[in-house]
Design a protein around this motif. Structure first.
Motif, PDB file in Angstrom:
ATOM      1  N   SER A  64     -51.718  25.657  10.536  1.00  0.00           N
ATOM      2  CA  SER A  64     -52.388  24.506  10.939  1.00  0.00           C
ATOM      3  C   SER A  64     -51.383  23.616  11.160  1.00  0.00           C
ATOM      4  CB  SER A  64     -53.275  24.064   9.770  1.00  0.00           C
ATOM      5  OG  SER A  64     -52.328  23.926   8.689  1.00  0.00           O
ATOM      6  N   PHE A  65     -51.969  22.407  11.626  1.00  0.00           N
ATOM      7  CA  PHE A  65     -51.038  21.235  12.065  1.00  0.00           C
ATOM      8  C   PHE A  65     -51.609  19.978  11.510  1.00  0.00           C
ATOM      9  CE2 PHE A  65     -54.016  21.601  15.439  1.00  0.00           C
ATOM     10  CZ  PHE A  65     -54.603  20.253  15.725  1.00  0.00           C
ATOM     11  N   SER A  66     -50.859  19.228  11.270  1.00  0.00           N
ATOM     12  CA  SER A  66     -51.148  17.782  10.667  1.00  0.00           C
ATOM     13  C   SER A  66     -51.823  16.781  11.772  1.00  0.00           C
ATOM     14  CB  SER A  66     -50.037  17.373  10.130  1.00  0.00           C
ATOM     15  OG  SER A  66     -49.528  17.893   8.748  1.00  0.00           O
ATOM     16  N   LYS A  67     -52.675  16.029  11.306  1.00  0.00           N
ATOM     17  CA  LYS A  67     -53.343  15.243  12.038  1.00  0.00           C
ATOM     18  C   LYS A  67     -53.539  13.987  11.379  1.00  0.00           C
ATOM     19  CE  LYS A  67     -56.886  14.544  15.793  1.00  0.00           C
ATOM     20  NZ  LYS A  67     -57.672  15.385  16.801  1.00  0.00           N
ATOM     21  N   ASN A  68     -53.441  12.507  12.044  1.00  0.00           N
ATOM     22  CA  ASN A  68     -53.792  11.600  11.190  1.00  0.00           C
ATOM     23  C   ASN A  68     -55.115  11.152  11.486  1.00  0.00           C
ATOM     24  OD1 ASN A  68     -51.303  11.088   9.761  1.00  0.00           O
ATOM     25  ND2 ASN A  68     -50.294  10.616  11.584  1.00  0.00           N
ATOM     26  N   ILE A  69     -55.711  10.915  10.794  1.00  0.00           N
ATOM     27  CA  ILE A  69     -57.257  10.535  10.998  1.00  0.00           C
ATOM     28  C   ILE A  69     -57.452   9.206  10.426  1.00  0.00           C
ATOM     29  CG2 ILE A  69     -59.819  10.992  10.384  1.00  0.00           C
ATOM     30  CD1 ILE A  69     -58.391  12.999  12.286  1.00  0.00           C
ATOM     31  N   LYS A  70     -58.374   8.192  10.900  1.00  0.00           N
ATOM     32  CA  LYS A  70     -58.449   6.925  10.692  1.00  0.00           C
ATOM     33  C   LYS A  70     -60.240   6.985  10.159  1.00  0.00           C
ATOM     34  CE  LYS A  70     -55.276   4.777  13.634  1.00  0.00           C
ATOM     35  NZ  LYS A  70     -55.046   4.112  14.737  1.00  0.00           N
ATOM     36  N   SER A  71     -60.467   6.518   8.951  1.00  0.00           N
ATOM     37  CA  SER A  71     -61.753   6.338   8.536  1.00  0.00           C
ATOM     38  C   SER A  71     -62.003   4.865   8.210  1.00  0.00           C
ATOM     39  CB  SER A  71     -61.996   7.322   7.510  1.00  0.00           C
ATOM     40  OG  SER A  71     -63.027   6.973   6.899  1.00  0.00           O
ATOM     41  N   GLU A  72     -63.320   4.654   8.731  1.00  0.00           N
ATOM     42  CA  GLU A  72     -63.557   3.129   8.579  1.00  0.00           C
ATOM     43  C   GLU A  72     -63.652   2.790   6.973  1.00  0.00           C
ATOM     44  OE1 GLU A  72     -67.416   0.571   9.817  1.00  0.00           O
ATOM     45  OE2 GLU A  72     -66.261   1.596  11.467  1.00  0.00           O
ATOM     46  N   THR A  73     -64.258   3.788   6.289  1.00  0.00           N
ATOM     47  CA  THR A  73     -64.407   3.139   4.842  1.00  0.00           C
ATOM     48  C   THR A  73     -63.429   3.851   3.882  1.00  0.00           C
ATOM     49  OG1 THR A  73     -66.152   4.887   4.592  1.00  0.00           O
ATOM     50  CG2 THR A  73     -67.000   2.749   5.104  1.00  0.00           C
ATOM     51  N   LEU A  74     -62.895   4.893   4.204  1.00  0.00           N
ATOM     52  CA  LEU A  74     -62.031   5.482   3.330  1.00  0.00           C
ATOM     53  C   LEU A  74     -60.492   5.387   3.680  1.00  0.00           C
ATOM     54  CD1 LEU A  74     -64.083   8.810   2.621  1.00  0.00           C
ATOM     55  CD2 LEU A  74     -63.771   6.646   1.174  1.00  0.00           C
ATOM     56  N   GLY A  75     -60.046   4.718   4.764  1.00  0.00           N
ATOM     57  CA  GLY A  75     -58.622   4.656   5.180  1.00  0.00           C
ATOM     58  C   GLY A  75     -58.213   5.581   6.104  1.00  0.00           C
ATOM     59  N   ASN A  76     -56.783   5.830   6.134  1.00  0.00           N
ATOM     60  CA  ASN A  76     -55.970   6.682   7.000  1.00  0.00           C
ATOM     61  C   ASN A  76     -55.689   7.744   5.899  1.00  0.00           C
ATOM     62  OD1 ASN A  76     -56.120   4.927   9.107  1.00  0.00           O
ATOM     63  ND2 ASN A  76     -54.150   4.186   8.450  1.00  0.00           N
ATOM     64  N   MET A  77     -55.820   9.101   6.520  1.00  0.00           N
ATOM     65  CA  MET A  77     -55.117  10.184   5.701  1.00  0.00           C
ATOM     66  C   MET A  77     -55.016  11.155   6.818  1.00  0.00           C
ATOM     67  SD  MET A  77     -59.404  11.554   4.985  1.00  0.00           S
ATOM     68  CE  MET A  77     -59.846  10.089   4.536  1.00  0.00           C
ATOM     69  N   VAL A  78     -54.107  12.112   6.223  1.00  0.00           N
ATOM     70  CA  VAL A  78     -53.748  13.436   6.949  1.00  0.00           C
ATOM     71  C   VAL A  78     -54.406  14.510   6.652  1.00  0.00           C
ATOM     72  CG1 VAL A  78     -51.609  14.780   7.510  1.00  0.00           C
ATOM     73  CG2 VAL A  78     -51.272  12.220   6.831  1.00  0.00           C
ATOM     74  N   LEU A  79     -54.896  15.269   7.812  1.00  0.00           N
ATOM     75  CA  LEU A  79     -55.704  16.477   7.734  1.00  0.00           C
ATOM     76  C   LEU A  79     -54.909  17.666   8.011  1.00  0.00           C
ATOM     77  CD1 LEU A  79     -59.186  15.669   8.933  1.00  0.00           C
ATOM     78  CD2 LEU A  79     -58.309  15.672   6.676  1.00  0.00           C
ATOM     79  N   ALA A  80     -54.994  18.985   7.608  1.00  0.00           N
ATOM     80  CA  ALA A  80     -54.625  19.927   8.221  1.00  0.00           C
ATOM     81  C   ALA A  80     -55.744  20.522   9.029  1.00  0.00           C
ATOM     82  CB  ALA A  80     -54.297  20.978   7.080  1.00  0.00           C
ATOM     83  N   ILE A  81     -55.212  20.798  10.434  1.00  0.00           N
ATOM     84  CA  ILE A  81     -56.233  21.266  11.457  1.00  0.00           C
ATOM     85  C   ILE A  81     -55.814  22.801  11.627  1.00  0.00           C
ATOM     86  CG2 ILE A  81     -57.282  20.957  13.787  1.00  0.00           C
ATOM     87  CD1 ILE A  81     -57.669  18.733  11.908  1.00  0.00           C
ATOM     88  N   PRO A  82     -56.698  23.810  11.350  1.00  0.00           N
ATOM     89  CA  PRO A  82     -56.225  25.008  11.590  1.00  0.00           C
ATOM     90  C   PRO A  82     -56.263  25.319  12.963  1.00  0.00           C
ATOM     91  CG  PRO A  82     -58.564  24.864  11.128  1.00  0.00           C
ATOM     92  CD  PRO A  82     -58.109  23.517  10.927  1.00  0.00           C
ATOM     93  N   ARG A  83     -55.592  26.337  13.328  1.00  0.00           N
ATOM     94  CA  ARG A  83     -55.468  26.710  14.782  1.00  0.00           C
ATOM     95  C   ARG A  83     -55.432  28.653  14.919  1.00  0.00           C
ATOM     96  NH1 ARG A  83     -49.484  24.036  15.215  1.00  0.00           N
ATOM     97  NH2 ARG A  83     -48.408  25.556  14.033  1.00  0.00           N
ATOM     98  N   ASP A  84     -55.859  28.712  16.018  1.00  0.00           N
ATOM     99  CA  ASP A  84     -55.735  30.373  16.232  1.00  0.00           C
ATOM    100  C   ASP A  84     -54.650  30.741  17.320  1.00  0.00           C
ATOM    101  OD1 ASP A  84     -56.818  29.341  18.707  1.00  0.00           O
ATOM    102  OD2 ASP A  84     -58.148  31.344  18.803  1.00  0.00           O
ATOM    103  N   ARG A  85     -53.946  31.981  17.313  1.00  0.00           N
ATOM    104  CA  ARG A  85     -52.962  32.591  18.085  1.00  0.00           C
ATOM    105  C   ARG A  85     -53.260  32.330  19.591  1.00  0.00           C
ATOM    106  NH1 ARG A  85     -48.899  33.713  15.139  1.00  0.00           N
ATOM    107  NH2 ARG A  85     -48.920  34.763  13.121  1.00  0.00           N
ATOM    108  N   ASN A  86     -54.373  32.551  19.901  1.00  0.00           N
ATOM    109  CA  ASN A  86     -54.711  32.390  21.426  1.00  0.00           C
ATOM    110  C   ASN A  86     -54.697  30.943  21.772  1.00  0.00           C
ATOM    111  OD1 ASN A  86     -54.422  35.197  21.363  1.00  0.00           O
ATOM    112  ND2 ASN A  86     -56.720  35.505  21.710  1.00  0.00           N
TER     113      ASN A  86
END
Length: 167
Positions: A64-86
């Motif tokens: 996975s890779f990290s991605k910063n997400i901005k949420s209007e009510t819950l604030g900023n957070m870093v998510l683990a976004i999965p990926r595939d080999r292809n």
């Protein structure tokens, strides 16, 4: 345990202040989004993680890779976004280049709080995101989320909680 879509009577006792409550929902939201993303990848690949059906299919998980997400009510957070080999996996919940998630936030919190059926969730996802997903994909996603909720409800509790609500 959540039954009939209702929270336990003593649910609020775990929060000592507003920050505890906010942190809880931010963590719950983050876990829910990450499980939705994993469910999307399962549906994309056609098998669940560690399932032997995925061996020698020509495509597999690739971390996975990290991605910063901005949420209007819950604030900023870093998510683990999965990926595939292809590099073919295109997540719909948090699309490429997308950093705001208020629509997703409403849907996730709605699904948790209402105890929605799979068909209701399919309609909610279509209505909110404009994405058509199958009930089997929702089943995979909801099974992952329900496992997390079940673990949370069985955790050890503090002996005493103090909470004051003011509107």
């Amino acid at each position: 345990m959540i039954e009939d879509g209702k929270l336990p009577k003593d649910f609020a006792k775990q929060f000592k202040n507003k920050e505890d409550f906010h942190t809880f929902f931010q963590d719950l939201y983050k876990q829910g989004i990450e499980q939705l993303l994993q469910g999307e990848l399962d549906a994309h690949l056609g098998y669940e993680k560690h399932n032997i059906d995925g061996y020698n299919t020509g495509n597999s998980r690739n971390g996975s890779f990290s991605k910063n997400i901005k949420s209007e009510t819950l604030g900023n957070m870093v998510l683990a976004i999965p990926r595939d080999r292809n590099g073919e996996f295109e997540p719909q919940v948090i699309g490429k280049g997308q950093s705001m998630s208020e629509k997703i936030e409403d849907a996730i919190l709605g699904m948790y709080s209402r105890g929605m059926t799979r068909s209701d969730i399919v309609e909610q996802v279509k209505e909110v995101y404009g994405i058509s997903v199958s009930e089997s994909t929702i089943s995979t996603i909801s099974d992952r989320i329900l496992a997390d909720v079940d673990l949370w409800t069985k955790r050890a509790l503090e002996p005493q909680y103090l909470i004051v609500w003011r509107e």
